[in-house]
Motif scaffolding. Structure first.
Motif, PDB file in Angstrom:
ATOM      1  N   MET A  34       0.792  -1.054  -0.007  1.00  0.00           N
ATOM      2  CA  MET A  34      -0.133   0.080  -0.138  1.00  0.00           C
ATOM      3  C   MET A  34       0.983   1.301   0.044  1.00  0.00           C
ATOM      4  N   ASP A  35       0.324   2.180  -0.579  1.00  0.00           N
ATOM      5  CA  ASP A  35       1.101   3.655  -0.819  1.00  0.00           C
ATOM      6  C   ASP A  35       0.407   4.384   0.184  1.00  0.00           C
ATOM      7  N   TYR A  36       1.296   5.301   0.575  1.00  0.00           N
ATOM      8  CA  TYR A  36       0.585   6.635   1.215  1.00  0.00           C
ATOM      9  C   TYR A  36       0.470   7.802   0.445  1.00  0.00           C
ATOM     10  N   ILE A  37      -0.505   8.400   0.439  1.00  0.00           N
ATOM     11  CA  ILE A  37      -0.718   9.596  -0.563  1.00  0.00           C
ATOM     12  C   ILE A  37      -0.984  10.746   0.536  1.00  0.00           C
ATOM     13  N   ILE A  38      -0.081  11.907   0.401  1.00  0.00           N
ATOM     14  CA  ILE A  38      -0.412  12.865   1.108  1.00  0.00           C
ATOM     15  C   ILE A  38      -0.774  14.056   0.362  1.00  0.00           C
ATOM     16  N   LEU A  39      -2.108  14.356   0.796  1.00  0.00           N
ATOM     17  CA  LEU A  39      -2.922  15.182  -0.208  1.00  0.00           C
ATOM     18  C   LEU A  39      -3.250  16.616   0.426  1.00  0.00           C
ATOM     19  N   ASP A  40      -2.888  17.468  -0.606  1.00  0.00           N
ATOM     20  CA  ASP A  40      -3.448  19.013   0.183  1.00  0.00           C
ATOM     21  C   ASP A  40      -4.264  19.548  -1.191  1.00  0.00           C
ATOM     22  N   ILE A  41      -5.071  20.514  -0.656  1.00  0.00           N
ATOM     23  CA  ILE A  41      -5.826  21.197  -1.666  1.00  0.00           C
ATOM     24  C   ILE A  41      -5.800  22.844  -1.452  1.00  0.00           C
ATOM     25  N   GLU A  42      -5.815  23.570  -2.547  1.00  0.00           N
ATOM     26  CA  GLU A  42      -6.263  25.020  -2.192  1.00  0.00           C
ATOM     27  C   GLU A  42      -7.654  25.475  -2.717  1.00  0.00           C
ATOM     28  N   PHE A  43      -8.306  25.905  -1.831  1.00  0.00           N
ATOM     29  CA  PHE A  43      -9.665  26.455  -2.560  1.00  0.00           C
ATOM     30  C   PHE A  43      -9.943  28.006  -2.593  1.00  0.00           C
ATOM     31  N   ASN A  44     -10.961  28.417  -3.520  1.00  0.00           N
ATOM     32  CA  ASN A  44     -11.126  29.844  -3.684  1.00  0.00           C
ATOM     33  C   ASN A  44     -11.870  30.568  -2.701  1.00  0.00           C
ATOM     34  N   GLY A  45     -11.271  30.645  -1.415  1.00  0.00           N
ATOM     35  CA  GLY A  45     -11.603  31.444  -0.267  1.00  0.00           C
ATOM     36  C   GLY A  45     -11.744  32.751  -0.523  1.00  0.00           C
ATOM     37  N   ARG A  46     -12.649  33.347   0.268  1.00  0.00           N
ATOM     38  CA  ARG A  46     -13.018  34.710   0.220  1.00  0.00           C
ATOM     39  C   ARG A  46     -13.422  35.429   1.453  1.00  0.00           C
ATOM     40  N   LYS A  47     -13.619  36.562   1.708  1.00  0.00           N
ATOM     41  CA  LYS A  47     -13.883  37.430   2.993  1.00  0.00           C
ATOM     42  C   LYS A  47     -15.295  37.789   2.531  1.00  0.00           C
ATOM     43  N   PHE A  48     -16.228  37.576   1.640  1.00  0.00           N
ATOM     44  CA  PHE A  48     -17.219  38.186   1.358  1.00  0.00           C
ATOM     45  C   PHE A  48     -18.273  37.214   1.363  1.00  0.00           C
ATOM     46  N   ALA A  49     -19.457  37.447   1.681  1.00  0.00           N
ATOM     47  CA  ALA A  49     -20.636  36.420   1.584  1.00  0.00           C
ATOM     48  C   ALA A  49     -20.905  36.078   0.061  1.00  0.00           C
ATOM     49  N   SER A  50     -21.250  34.951  -0.145  1.00  0.00           N
ATOM     50  CA  SER A  50     -21.953  34.579  -1.566  1.00  0.00           C
ATOM     51  C   SER A  50     -22.665  33.218  -1.340  1.00  0.00           C
ATOM     52  N   GLU A  51     -23.456  33.049  -2.375  1.00  0.00           N
ATOM     53  CA  GLU A  51     -24.321  31.877  -2.317  1.00  0.00           C
ATOM     54  C   GLU A  51     -23.556  30.519  -3.056  1.00  0.00           C
ATOM     55  N   HIS A  52     -22.656  31.120  -3.697  1.00  0.00           N
ATOM     56  CA  HIS A  52     -21.828  30.231  -4.647  1.00  0.00           C
ATOM     57  C   HIS A  52     -20.761  29.441  -3.707  1.00  0.00           C
ATOM     58  N   PRO A  53     -20.394  28.390  -3.945  1.00  0.00           N
ATOM     59  CA  PRO A  53     -19.524  27.390  -3.292  1.00  0.00           C
ATOM     60  C   PRO A  53     -17.958  27.888  -3.437  1.00  0.00           C
ATOM     61  N   MET A  54     -17.057  27.756  -2.208  1.00  0.00           N
ATOM     62  CA  MET A  54     -15.757  27.879  -2.570  1.00  0.00           C
ATOM     63  C   MET A  54     -15.209  26.546  -2.952  1.00  0.00           C
ATOM     64  N   GLU A  55     -14.694  26.761  -4.553  1.00  0.00           N
ATOM     65  CA  GLU A  55     -14.154  25.490  -5.357  1.00  0.00           C
ATOM     66  C   GLU A  55     -12.617  25.329  -5.033  1.00  0.00           C
ATOM     67  N   VAL A  56     -12.294  24.227  -5.479  1.00  0.00           N
ATOM     68  CA  VAL A  56     -10.862  23.810  -5.178  1.00  0.00           C
ATOM     69  C   VAL A  56     -10.323  24.354  -6.502  1.00  0.00           C
ATOM     70  N   ILE A  57      -9.298  24.949  -6.214  1.00  0.00           N
ATOM     71  CA  ILE A  57      -8.462  25.454  -7.470  1.00  0.00           C
ATOM     72  C   ILE A  57      -7.115  25.009  -7.771  1.00  0.00           C
ATOM     73  N   GLU A  58      -6.739  24.025  -6.650  1.00  0.00           N
ATOM     74  CA  GLU A  58      -5.250  23.439  -6.659  1.00  0.00           C
ATOM     75  C   GLU A  58      -5.270  22.285  -6.115  1.00  0.00           C
ATOM     76  N   ILE A  59      -4.611  20.975  -6.592  1.00  0.00           N
ATOM     77  CA  ILE A  59      -4.513  19.708  -5.951  1.00  0.00           C
ATOM     78  C   ILE A  59      -3.194  19.514  -5.853  1.00  0.00           C
ATOM     79  N   GLY A  60      -2.402  19.133  -4.773  1.00  0.00           N
ATOM     80  CA  GLY A  60      -1.070  18.695  -4.962  1.00  0.00           C
ATOM     81  C   GLY A  60      -1.005  17.366  -3.832  1.00  0.00           C
ATOM     82  N   ALA A  61      -0.123  16.508  -4.389  1.00  0.00           N
ATOM     83  CA  ALA A  61      -0.081  15.190  -3.648  1.00  0.00           C
ATOM     84  C   ALA A  61       1.317  14.899  -3.772  1.00  0.00           C
ATOM     85  N   VAL A  62       1.800  13.937  -2.591  1.00  0.00           N
ATOM     86  CA  VAL A  62       3.023  13.135  -2.680  1.00  0.00           C
ATOM     87  C   VAL A  62       2.802  11.717  -2.812  1.00  0.00           C
TER      88      VAL A  62
END
Length: 250
Positions: free
Chosen positions: A1-29
């Motif tokens: 079995m392999d170990y996958i170390i996963l991290d994501i960045e998402f499109n965060g914001r400091k203002f209100a919105s009905e739209h979701p904060m989406e993933v904008i980057e995936i990185g893994a080792v």
């Protein structure tokens, strides 16, 4: 079995919105069973909503807008990531720093109407909680804080997915022998948020200090007074179960 170390960045914001904060980057080792490096994955994603990055997320991640402009959409990237994961013929254990990464990926999988079965069945280990348990800590720490805790030298750029995954892999190696992999888990949908669960804990503590026997009815009446606060029956059931669990600890 392999170990996958996963991290994501998402499109965060400091203002209100009905739209979701989406993933904008995936990185893994990928590490093998001996914790040796076997490869990595990195991809940017152009979001559906707010494809022009706001100043907050640009400053936090340093991701150039021009790179987002030419990035693939989520369905293509997540398919490529799945193909990369499937290169581990003996299966994988995903490792994340907290539970947000799995939540965000599954949210976007569903938003794009992609079958979520793989991600719901995937086994993952929350390394943040593993480190806290191993070192007897009660407060969350950042990846950078954990690097300092283990005397490791940070590298790359914080809040870039692949660089964070690499640093998390270093932490994983350092604490590996102290981890309880019996606490590996599958993602479970949650319908309440951290603030609401904290409100339940505050309510129980306040009632107990006033020598009032905590009941769910009192919590709902005095701490969730808004008419629609508990309108979702799934949230209601989840918070009731959380209340019962917290009272049971007393």
């Amino acid at each position: 079995m392999d170990y996958i170390i996963l991290d994501i960045e998402f499109n965060g914001r400091k203002f209100a919105s009905e739209h979701p904060m989406e993933v904008i980057e995936i990185g893994a080792v990928r590490l093998d069973a001996s914790l040796q490096y076997k490869g990595e994955f990195s991809a940017l994603i152009k979001p559906i909503y707010f494809s022009t990055l706001n100043s907050f997320i640009k400053k936090k991640t340093g991701i150039p807008q021009e790179d987002i402009d030419v990035a693939d959409r989520f369905p293509k990237v997540i398919a490529a990531f799945r193909a990369w994961l499937d290169q581990s013929t003996d299966g994988v254990l995903l490792l994340t720093w907290g539970g947000e990464d799995m939540k965000r990926i599954i949210q976007d999988v569903r938003m794009h109407k992609i079958d979520d079965a793989y991600w719901m069945e995937a086994t993952y280990f929350d390394l943040l909680k593993g480190v806290l348990r191993a070192r007897g800590l009660s407060n969350d720490i950042s990846v950078e804080g954990a690097m300092a805790l283990f005397g490791l030298e940070p590298s790359g750029s914080a809040h870039r997915a692949l660089d964070d995954a690499k640093m998390t892999a270093d932490i994983f190696r350092a604490v590996f022998n102290e981890l309880d992999f019996g606490r590996s888990q599958h993602y479970i949908d949650t319908f309440s948020n951290a603030r609401e669960r904290k409100t339940v804990k505050i309510a129980i503590k306040a009632m107990t200090s006033q020598k009032i026997v905590p009941t769910w009815e009192l919590v709902a009446e005095h701490y969730f007074p808004a008419e629609d606060a508990l309108a979702d029956p799934r949230k209601l059931a989840e918070l009731q179960a959380y209340f019962a669990a917290q009272v049971g600890k007393k």
